[in-house]
Design a protein around this motif. Structure first.
Motif, PDB file in Angstrom:
ATOM      1  N   ILE A   1      -3.898   6.379   0.919  1.00 57.68           N
ATOM      2  CA  ILE A   1      -3.216   5.203   0.011  1.00 57.68           C
ATOM      3  C   ILE A   1      -3.473   5.616  -1.167  1.00 57.68           C
ATOM      4  O   ILE A   1      -4.760   5.759  -1.731  1.00 57.68           O
ATOM      5  CB  ILE A   1      -3.926   4.076   0.377  1.00 57.68           C
ATOM      6  CG1 ILE A   1      -3.404   3.709   1.991  1.00 57.68           C
ATOM      7  CG2 ILE A   1      -3.148   2.697  -0.412  1.00 57.68           C
ATOM      8  CD1 ILE A   1      -4.413   2.486   2.325  1.00 57.68           C
TER       9      ILE A   1
ATOM     10  N   LEU B   1      -9.526  -2.800   6.872  1.00 59.54           N
ATOM     11  CA  LEU B   1      -8.307  -2.101   7.119  1.00 59.54           C
ATOM     12  C   LEU B   1      -7.744  -2.288   8.721  1.00 59.54           C
ATOM     13  O   LEU B   1      -8.785  -1.961   9.289  1.00 59.54           O
ATOM     14  CB  LEU B   1      -8.147  -0.635   6.602  1.00 59.54           C
ATOM     15  CG  LEU B   1      -8.121  -0.470   5.130  1.00 59.54           C
ATOM     16  CD1 LEU B   1      -8.167   1.173   5.000  1.00 59.54           C
ATOM     17  CD2 LEU B   1      -7.395  -1.103   4.352  1.00 59.54           C
TER      18      LEU B   1
ATOM     19  N   ALA C   1      -2.486   0.479  -4.410  1.00 52.54           N
ATOM     20  CA  ALA C   1      -2.111  -0.859  -4.011  1.00 52.54           C
ATOM     21  C   ALA C   1      -1.195  -1.600  -5.144  1.00 52.54           C
ATOM     22  O   ALA C   1      -1.945  -1.899  -6.145  1.00 52.54           O
ATOM     23  CB  ALA C   1      -3.500  -1.549  -3.849  1.00 52.54           C
TER      24      ALA C   1
ATOM     25  N   ALA D   1      -4.299  -4.288   4.922  1.00 55.31           N
ATOM     26  CA  ALA D   1      -5.520  -4.345   4.157  1.00 55.31           C
ATOM     27  C   ALA D   1      -5.901  -5.872   4.123  1.00 55.31           C
ATOM     28  O   ALA D   1      -4.777  -6.617   3.548  1.00 55.31           O
ATOM     29  CB  ALA D   1      -5.689  -3.810   2.891  1.00 55.31           C
TER      30      ALA D   1
ATOM     31  N   PHE E   1      -1.243  -5.365   1.581  1.00 52.12           N
ATOM     32  CA  PHE E   1      -2.359  -6.140   1.873  1.00 52.12           C
ATOM     33  C   PHE E   1      -2.031  -7.820   1.518  1.00 52.12           C
ATOM     34  O   PHE E   1      -1.254  -8.034   0.759  1.00 52.12           O
ATOM     35  CB  PHE E   1      -3.092  -5.477   0.349  1.00 52.12           C
ATOM     36  CG  PHE E   1      -2.984  -5.821  -1.049  1.00 52.12           C
ATOM     37  CD1 PHE E   1      -3.716  -6.909  -1.440  1.00 52.12           C
ATOM     38  CD2 PHE E   1      -2.145  -5.073  -1.718  1.00 52.12           C
ATOM     39  CE1 PHE E   1      -3.293  -7.170  -2.737  1.00 52.12           C
ATOM     40  CE2 PHE E   1      -1.762  -5.245  -3.045  1.00 52.12           C
ATOM     41  CZ  PHE E   1      -2.468  -6.463  -3.477  1.00 52.12           C
TER      42      PHE E   1
ATOM     43  N   LEU F   1       0.759  -1.349   0.073  1.00 53.05           N
ATOM     44  CA  LEU F   1       0.048  -0.022  -0.112  1.00 53.05           C
ATOM     45  C   LEU F   1       0.731   1.279  -0.014  1.00 53.05           C
ATOM     46  O   LEU F   1       1.520   1.331   1.016  1.00 53.05           O
ATOM     47  CB  LEU F   1      -0.858  -0.047   1.171  1.00 53.05           C
ATOM     48  CG  LEU F   1      -1.632  -1.227   1.434  1.00 53.05           C
ATOM     49  CD1 LEU F   1      -2.478  -1.057   2.891  1.00 53.05           C
ATOM     50  CD2 LEU F   1      -2.861  -1.316   0.232  1.00 53.05           C
TER      51      LEU F   1
END
Length: 119
Positions: free
Chosen positions: A24, A101, A27, A92, A66, A17
């Motif tokens: 953010i 999150l 991603a 995430a 993530f 991220l």
């Protein structure tokens, strides 16, 4: 993140991220190099190093990570909790078409709220 999770299924997707401050902006999907990607994730170290170099050169900072839980819940697993660093970064978690999150706070993961902004 949703597309990466769908494409990786039944393996775990993962990535970085990137952004500034509390925003953010990207991603970035990365290769999951975990020995057992069906149950774990490990972000490709080369992608992580490249992102750190880009950030040092004035690019977006690494705000967090993530990954997907292909058959799990949209909250940190016991494995996630055992892997956390308590460094304040954002995690995430993608599962079932949703993203949650979490802040990797010093003592435990803390749920975060968010909103998606255009542009």
């Amino acid at each position: 993140m949703l597309a990466a999770a769908a494409q990786a299924h039944p393996r775990e997707a993962c990535g970085l991220l990137l952004g500034t401050g509390l925003h953010i902006g990207l991603a970035q999907e990365c290769t999951n190099v975990a020995p057992d990607p069906l149950h774990h994730f490990e972000i490709d170290p080369l992608a992580l190093i490249a992102a750190h170099r880009t950030a040092r050169a004035g690019g977006p900072a690494i705000l967090g990570y993530f990954h997907s839980h292909p058959n799990g819940l949209a909250k940190p697993s016991a494995t996630d909790s055992a892997s956390r660093a308590g460094d304040g970064r954002i995690w995430a978690i993608v599962t079932g078409g949703q993203v949650t999150l979490w802040r990797d706070a010093p003592s435990a993961f803390q749920a975060l709220s968010y909103r998606v902004a255009d542009g």
